[in-house]
Write a protein that holds these residues in place. Structure first.
Motif, mmCIF file in Angstrom:
data_model
loop_
_atom_site.group_PDB
_atom_site.id
_atom_site.type_symbol
_atom_site.label_atom_id
_atom_site.label_comp_id
_atom_site.label_asym_id
_atom_site.label_seq_id
_atom_site.Cartn_x
_atom_site.Cartn_y
_atom_site.Cartn_z
ATOM 1 N N ASN A 238 0.828 -1.210 0.000
ATOM 2 C CA ASN A 238 0.000 0.000 0.000
ATOM 3 C C ASN A 238 0.860 1.257 0.000
ATOM 4 O O ASN A 238 0.631 2.194 -0.752
ATOM 5 C CB ASN A 238 -0.911 -0.009 1.225
ATOM 6 C CG ASN A 238 -1.623 1.323 1.412
ATOM 7 O OD1 ASN A 238 -1.199 2.142 2.218
ATOM 8 N ND2 ASN A 238 -2.676 1.542 0.659
ATOM 9 N N ARG A 239 1.889 1.258 0.860
ATOM 10 C CA ARG A 239 2.742 2.436 0.936
ATOM 11 C C ARG A 239 3.540 2.624 -0.357
ATOM 12 O O ARG A 239 3.741 3.751 -0.813
ATOM 13 C CB ARG A 239 3.717 2.335 2.117
ATOM 14 C CG ARG A 239 3.040 2.299 3.480
ATOM 15 C CD ARG A 239 2.060 3.442 3.655
ATOM 16 N NE ARG A 239 1.694 3.673 5.035
ATOM 17 C CZ ARG A 239 0.571 3.251 5.612
ATOM 18 N NH1 ARG A 239 -0.309 2.554 4.914
ATOM 19 N NH2 ARG A 239 0.315 3.523 6.884
ATOM 20 N N ILE A 240 3.967 1.524 -0.961
ATOM 21 C CA ILE A 240 4.711 1.641 -2.220
ATOM 22 C C ILE A 240 3.779 2.151 -3.326
ATOM 23 O O ILE A 240 4.163 2.980 -4.150
ATOM 24 C CB ILE A 240 5.339 0.286 -2.603
ATOM 25 C CG1 ILE A 240 6.417 -0.085 -1.585
ATOM 26 C CG2 ILE A 240 5.947 0.329 -4.002
ATOM 27 C CD1 ILE A 240 7.018 -1.440 -1.802
ATOM 28 N N ASP A 241 2.534 1.674 -3.298
ATOM 29 C CA ASP A 241 1.553 2.131 -4.288
ATOM 30 C C ASP A 241 1.370 3.634 -4.189
ATOM 31 O O ASP A 241 1.453 4.362 -5.189
ATOM 32 C CB ASP A 241 0.207 1.444 -4.057
ATOM 33 C CG ASP A 241 0.228 0.002 -4.488
ATOM 34 O OD1 ASP A 241 1.165 -0.360 -5.218
ATOM 35 O OD2 ASP A 241 -0.674 -0.758 -4.101
ATOM 36 N N VAL A 242 1.086 4.096 -2.970
ATOM 37 C CA VAL A 242 0.860 5.525 -2.796
ATOM 38 C C VAL A 242 2.134 6.313 -3.119
ATOM 39 O O VAL A 242 2.089 7.389 -3.704
ATOM 40 C CB VAL A 242 0.384 5.817 -1.352
ATOM 41 C CG1 VAL A 242 0.255 7.318 -1.135
ATOM 42 C CG2 VAL A 242 -0.944 5.143 -1.083
ATOM 43 N N GLY A 243 3.265 5.726 -2.756
ATOM 44 C CA GLY A 243 4.542 6.432 -2.913
ATOM 45 C C GLY A 243 5.006 6.579 -4.345
ATOM 46 O O GLY A 243 5.996 7.242 -4.596
ATOM 47 N N GLY A 244 4.337 5.982 -5.306
ATOM 48 C CA GLY A 244 4.792 6.206 -6.666
ATOM 49 C C GLY A 244 4.353 5.147 -7.669
ATOM 50 O O GLY A 244 4.399 5.373 -8.861
ATOM 51 N N LEU A 245 3.922 3.984 -7.194
ATOM 52 C CA LEU A 245 3.573 2.929 -8.139
ATOM 53 C C LEU A 245 2.219 3.196 -8.787
ATOM 54 O O LEU A 245 2.062 3.057 -9.995
ATOM 55 C CB LEU A 245 3.560 1.569 -7.404
ATOM 56 C CG LEU A 245 3.489 0.340 -8.280
ATOM 57 C CD1 LEU A 245 4.656 0.284 -9.232
ATOM 58 C CD2 LEU A 245 3.459 -0.922 -7.425
ATOM 59 N N ALA A 246 1.245 3.632 -7.969
ATOM 60 C CA ALA A 246 -0.112 3.805 -8.485
ATOM 61 C C ALA A 246 -0.274 5.200 -9.064
ATOM 62 O O ALA A 246 -1.002 6.028 -8.548
ATOM 63 C CB ALA A 246 -1.127 3.581 -7.369
ATOM 64 N N MET A 247 0.457 5.469 -10.145
ATOM 65 C CA MET A 247 0.397 6.789 -10.731
ATOM 66 C C MET A 247 -0.777 6.885 -11.669
ATOM 67 O O MET A 247 -1.165 5.926 -12.289
ATOM 68 C CB MET A 247 1.684 7.080 -11.517
ATOM 69 C CG MET A 247 2.892 7.074 -10.653
ATOM 70 S SD MET A 247 2.718 8.266 -9.355
ATOM 71 C CE MET A 247 3.711 9.540 -10.031
ATOM 72 N N TYR A 248 -1.301 8.073 -11.763
ATOM 73 C CA TYR A 248 -2.415 8.304 -12.665
ATOM 74 C C TYR A 248 -1.943 8.163 -14.105
ATOM 75 O O TYR A 248 -2.573 7.545 -14.940
ATOM 76 C CB TYR A 248 -2.949 9.715 -12.439
ATOM 77 C CG TYR A 248 -4.327 9.896 -12.985
ATOM 78 C CD1 TYR A 248 -4.530 10.130 -14.329
ATOM 79 C CD2 TYR A 248 -5.428 9.797 -12.147
ATOM 80 C CE1 TYR A 248 -5.793 10.285 -14.832
ATOM 81 C CE2 TYR A 248 -6.698 9.949 -12.650
ATOM 82 C CZ TYR A 248 -6.874 10.194 -13.986
ATOM 83 O OH TYR A 248 -8.141 10.344 -14.480
#
Lengths: 651, 255
Positions: free
Chosen positions: A316-326
């Motif tokens: 989750n933190r990795i996603d928010v931190g840059g993986l889950a980019m728009y």
């Protein structure tokens, strides 16, 4: 006792490997070490080292809250390890940040330059203060060993409650503020993760993760040292975590529902799939598992459940931190060096944890150092009966060896090419095309310089000119017949006019034209040093033979390229600019008046009158030249950008 | 006295004199495509670039927002908006966290990824030249008057007058007038310039306001959590005490 020993060996290997990468990162910068780029300036290090690291260390404040505030005395065995984990976790976060920051030696600037509007400023201060609080909370444990520090220890013990309270308050702030970091970038974070209550979600998930990290760490350390696992206590943690996870799930679904984003969850994009995996692993499956009290006492459930929460929340933190980019075109996958550094930092923290566990009174019965067990570390070698040193020394030797070997392996894996390239893609140049009029475009799609070959020959046959560029003298005179060699200063054997791209093969990077290594190697030219270099003097380019001494077939015009072996020759762009601009420098400085026709927009012809890049570089190759062209790779850069400004350096 | 730059996209001929002038004034090095580029022409060595879009040349540069997100997020205040309107960068304060790059709604700041001592690079509106009474290098170099410099509040009426004087020529919108709270770089165009912003930036709300609520609640969260914990502790201790007294009463022989 082999488990702890082997685990330490693995940790030392990972740490050594990371040390090599760290050296590379500090010497050559972020570009060659990471896959970070101008599109995604934050990546794995922020997501994992910082955001997940802080969240993983939440066990400290959660456990102290349970023990000191809520007075649940039965959790006493978990408090010291939890505070130690939290302290080491925060230290690891700061160390990890030192790799990610571009100017890590300025990290202390946050103390003197204030910007209270910035969530990062607040996180920074909280982390600084909380790390200090954790140090004070934990220091009574090591101080216990030294009687002369008894006063300090008593003082700290007396005010422990205050410290704990302060720690909880600070943790509340920065655990949530890590979410606030992303509130300002609705344009970047994919809507499934972006929400105005991100700080609240971060806090709740940090509590759940903290609980499960304590559980997981307890399970692992007890397994390593073959202790009876604290099944009852871990079970209780799991039951509490079930409630926190349920709350997290409710808050998250409620928020998605209110903001109308539920449809995004099932729309089949990769971000949706990522979200589903993340929420299933981190929340739904563990919460369901822990919901049955009978199950929470089973070690299998405890192991899998706590691991899932830890892994899921880290994701989750990795996603928010840059993986889950728009922006789905922003392609970023961490480089192996980024992952190596992160693993190394975690490994180092684990090693310190194990050391403190063995050295100080963390557990009621200290685990013995596995190396000091006589059956695992013989003092004598069985066959030769030679003395191997004390068990401690043997352990040190083995671990140092592992560290050094993996360090060497890491150094070996650094690609020398990448270090030199400085982020420049090696772009092979395609030769100019055409007969009378050459179309010089390298391989830049649809951007070209129209070069009148005939015109230049005619001019050189009637003019005397001498030009020195980078020590190479170019001359032509009306009677000399050297109008070709003015530009074609060096040619392949048997050729009169080799094209420029033959030697200046790379668009932007210098080319190792000479290849010393190849000449000296046994599989190459197999020459001895004395074959080229004079004896008794310093062996360098100046004391070496001229290339023509061996390469007799090469057409070296007098004074051209014969000054000595050129080790590196300029890139295609540099070579072209130097040759063209050196003569045309006067033309370039001259500005013609503009014709304000065509509604202020100039036609292609008028444009060439301008005295800048566009004087020569044009867009839109004419059809008659296009037919002749062999298109090579299309440049991956500069979609739609007009004529990237190539710096012109003229000597 | 907030200065601004107005770029009229219909007048640009793509000669790149602004780009060359910028490079010359700021001593920027030769620009080569790097693997970490963003493919829009801007780079650590290119503070302004011309993008070819729908048959028009569009100059890209820092928009110098009236409420810059980059300055609001910088933990050490290395970026700030000066009184003349430029958003400038103080490299001596910077720690290299790159939060500004993440926060910028236009994706402008660039990083020197190749350097061991890297800094953030972006257009600084030639604030030093403006203070000397000159205009920015780019507007000075422009041969067609496509990009001009002036007071923001004087340029805005001029833009609207230009739209009214040429009906049908322009899209009736001034890019930068209201977006994300307004910017000091304005655009007038006959093509849609939405591509200059991230497609998801909507509305005219300045981005720094997104974090205001969260940051304002920080002291309350701090005190609130402290109070809650103390209260909880008091209740639990009292309950334990009462429980003990009860047990004592029930079983006085216990002592």
């Amino acid at each position: 006792m082999n488990r702890a020993k082997n685990a330490k060996l693995v940790l030392w290997i990972l740490a050594g490997f990371a040390a090599a990468v760290a050296l590379n990162r500090y010497l050559f910068g972020l570009g060659v070490t990471t896959n970070l780029n101008d599109r995604t300036p934050w990546g794995f290090w922020i997501g994992f080292d910082v955001m997940a690291g802080v969240a993983l260390a939440a066990g400290g404040f959660v456990t102290t809250a349970v023990f000191y505030i809520m007075k649940r005395e039965e959790f006493h065995p978990l408090v010291k390890p939890a505070v130690l984990t939290a302290f080491l976790g925060y230290v690891a976060v700061v160390v990890g940040l030192l790799f990610d920051l571009g100017l890590p030696w300025n990290i202390w600037h946050m103390i003197i330059y204030w910007n209270p509007h910035s969530p990062l400023f607040e996180v920074g201060w909280c982390v600084m203060l909380y790390t200090s609080v954790l140090l004070l909370e934990f220091s009574p444990v090591p101080l216990e060993e030294y009687s002369r520090y008894a006063k300090i220890r008593n003082f700290l013990m007396k005010y422990r409650f205050v410290l704990v309270l302060l720690g909880i308050m600070l943790s509340t702030l920065h655990q949530s503020s890590l979410g606030s970091l992303f509130l300002i970038m609705p344009e970047r974070l994919y809507p499934l993760w972006y929400t105005h209550i991100l700080p609240i979600e971060f806090f709740i998930s940090a509590v759940a993760l903290g609980l499960m990290m304590v559980a997981f760490e307890t399970l692992v350390s007890h397994w390593l040292y073959r202790r009876d696992p604290e099944t009852v206590l871990v079970g209780k943690l799991c039951r509490v975590a079930a409630w926190v996870l349920a709350l997290y799930f409710v808050v998250k679904s409620f928020d998605l529902g209110i903001t109308g984003k539920l449809g995004l969850v099932f729309n089949g994009k990769w971000q949706s799939d990522l979200f589903i995996v993340e929420i299933a692993v981190s929340t739904i499956i563990p919460a369901v598992m822990f919901a049955v009290p009978r199950l929470t006492r089973k070690p299998v459930v405890q192991w899998t459940g706590s691991f899932m929460v830890v892994a899921g929340m880290v994701l989750n933190r990795i996603d928010v931190g840059g993986l889950a980019m728009y922006d789905s075109t922003a392609s970023y996958t961490p480089s192996w060096m980024e992952i190596a550094i992160s693993l190394g930092v975690v490994s180092a923290a684990c090693l310190v944890f194990l050391f403190v566990l063995e050295r100080f009174n963390i557990w009621e019965i200290k685990p013995a150092d596995p190396e000091s067990m006589p059956q695992t570390a013989p003092s004598f070698d069985y066959s030769s009966r030679s003395w191997l040193g004390t068990p401690d020394a043997a352990s040190l030797a083995r671990h140092s060896l592992a560290f050094v070997l993996s360090f060497a392996l890491g150094m070996g894996m650094m690609s020398g090419k990448r270090l030199h390239a400085e982020g420049v893609d090696s772009i092979r140049v395609s030769p100019a095309t055409g007969i009378d009029t050459l179309c010089i475009n390298g391989n830049r799609d649809d951007q070209y310089v129209e070069f009148s070959h005939e015109g230049h020959i005619a001019w050189l046959r009637t003019h005397a000119i001498s030009l020195t560029i980078d020590g190479v003298v170019h001359t032509a005179s009306p009677s000399g017949g050297d109008s070709c060699t003015f530009c074609h200063h060096l040619n392949l054997p048997g050729e009169k006019v080799s094209n420029c791209a033959e030697c200046h093969t790379s668009m932007y990077s210098e080319v190792d034209f000479f290849r010393h290594g190849w000449h000296a190697s046994a599989v190459g030219a197999n020459l001895k040093c004395d074959d080229c270099h004079a004896t008794g003097v310093t062996r360098n380019a100046a004391s070496a033979k001229k290339c023509t001494a061996c390469h007799r077939g090469y057409d070296f015009a007098p004074g051209k390229g014969a000054a000595g072996p050129e080790l590196y020759i300029p890139s295609y762009v540099d070579a072209m600019h130097k040759l063209c601009v050196s003569c045309h420098i006067a033309d370039l400085r001259e500005v013609s008046s503009l014709s304000q026709t065509n509604g202020g927009i100039l036609s292609g012809k008028d444009k060439s009158n301008l005295a800048q890049c566009a004087s020569c570089h044009r867009t839109g190759v004419p059809p008659e030249l296009r037919a002749d062209m062999k298109w090579q790779v299309k440049l991956p850069h500069y979609d739609n950008v007009v004529l990237p400004n190539v710096g012109v350096t003229v000597k | 006295m907030s200065k601004a730059i107005l770029t009229d996209v219909t007048k640009c001929i793509g000669c790149l004199k602004c780009v060359s002038a910028c490079k010359e004034v700021h001593h920027l090095d030769a620009d080569v495509p790097r693997v970490w580029d963003k493919n829009d022409g801007l780079s650590a060595e290119n503070w302004t670039a011309i993008v070819f879009k729908d048959g028009r040349y569009v100059r890209k540069q820092c928009r110098h927002c009236l409420e810059p997100a980059c300055a609001s997020v910088c933990p050490v205040g290395a970026l700030h908006k000066t009184s003349i309107g430029a958003v400038v960068y103080d490299s001596s304060k910077c720690l290299g966290c790159r939060y500004c790059m993440m926060a910028c709604p236009f994706g402008i700041p660039r990083y020197e990824w190749d350097k061991a001592v890297p800094h953030v690079e972006k257009c600084i509106l030639c604030y030093d030249r403006i203070e000397e009474g000159k205009q920015p290098a780019c507007t000075e170099a422009c041969p067609t008057g496509a990009t001009i410099f002036g007071e923001r509040k004087e340029l805005l009426p001029l833009v609207h007058a230009r739209i009214e004087a040429n009906p049908g020529k322009y899209i009736d919108k001034v890019w930068g007038e209201h977006e994300v709270g307004g910017t000091s770089v304005l655009y007038l165009s006959d093509i849609d310039l939405g591509f200059l912003t991230y497609p998801t930036v909507k509305g005219d709300k300045p981005l720094p306001q997104e974090t205001v609520t969260a940051m304002e609640s920080v002291p309350f969260a701090f005190v609130g959590m402290g109070g809650a914990m103390l209260g909880l502790n008091w209740i639990i201790r009292r309950r334990m005490k009462l429980g003990e007294e009860k047990a004592k009463k029930k079983d006085p022989a216990h002592e």
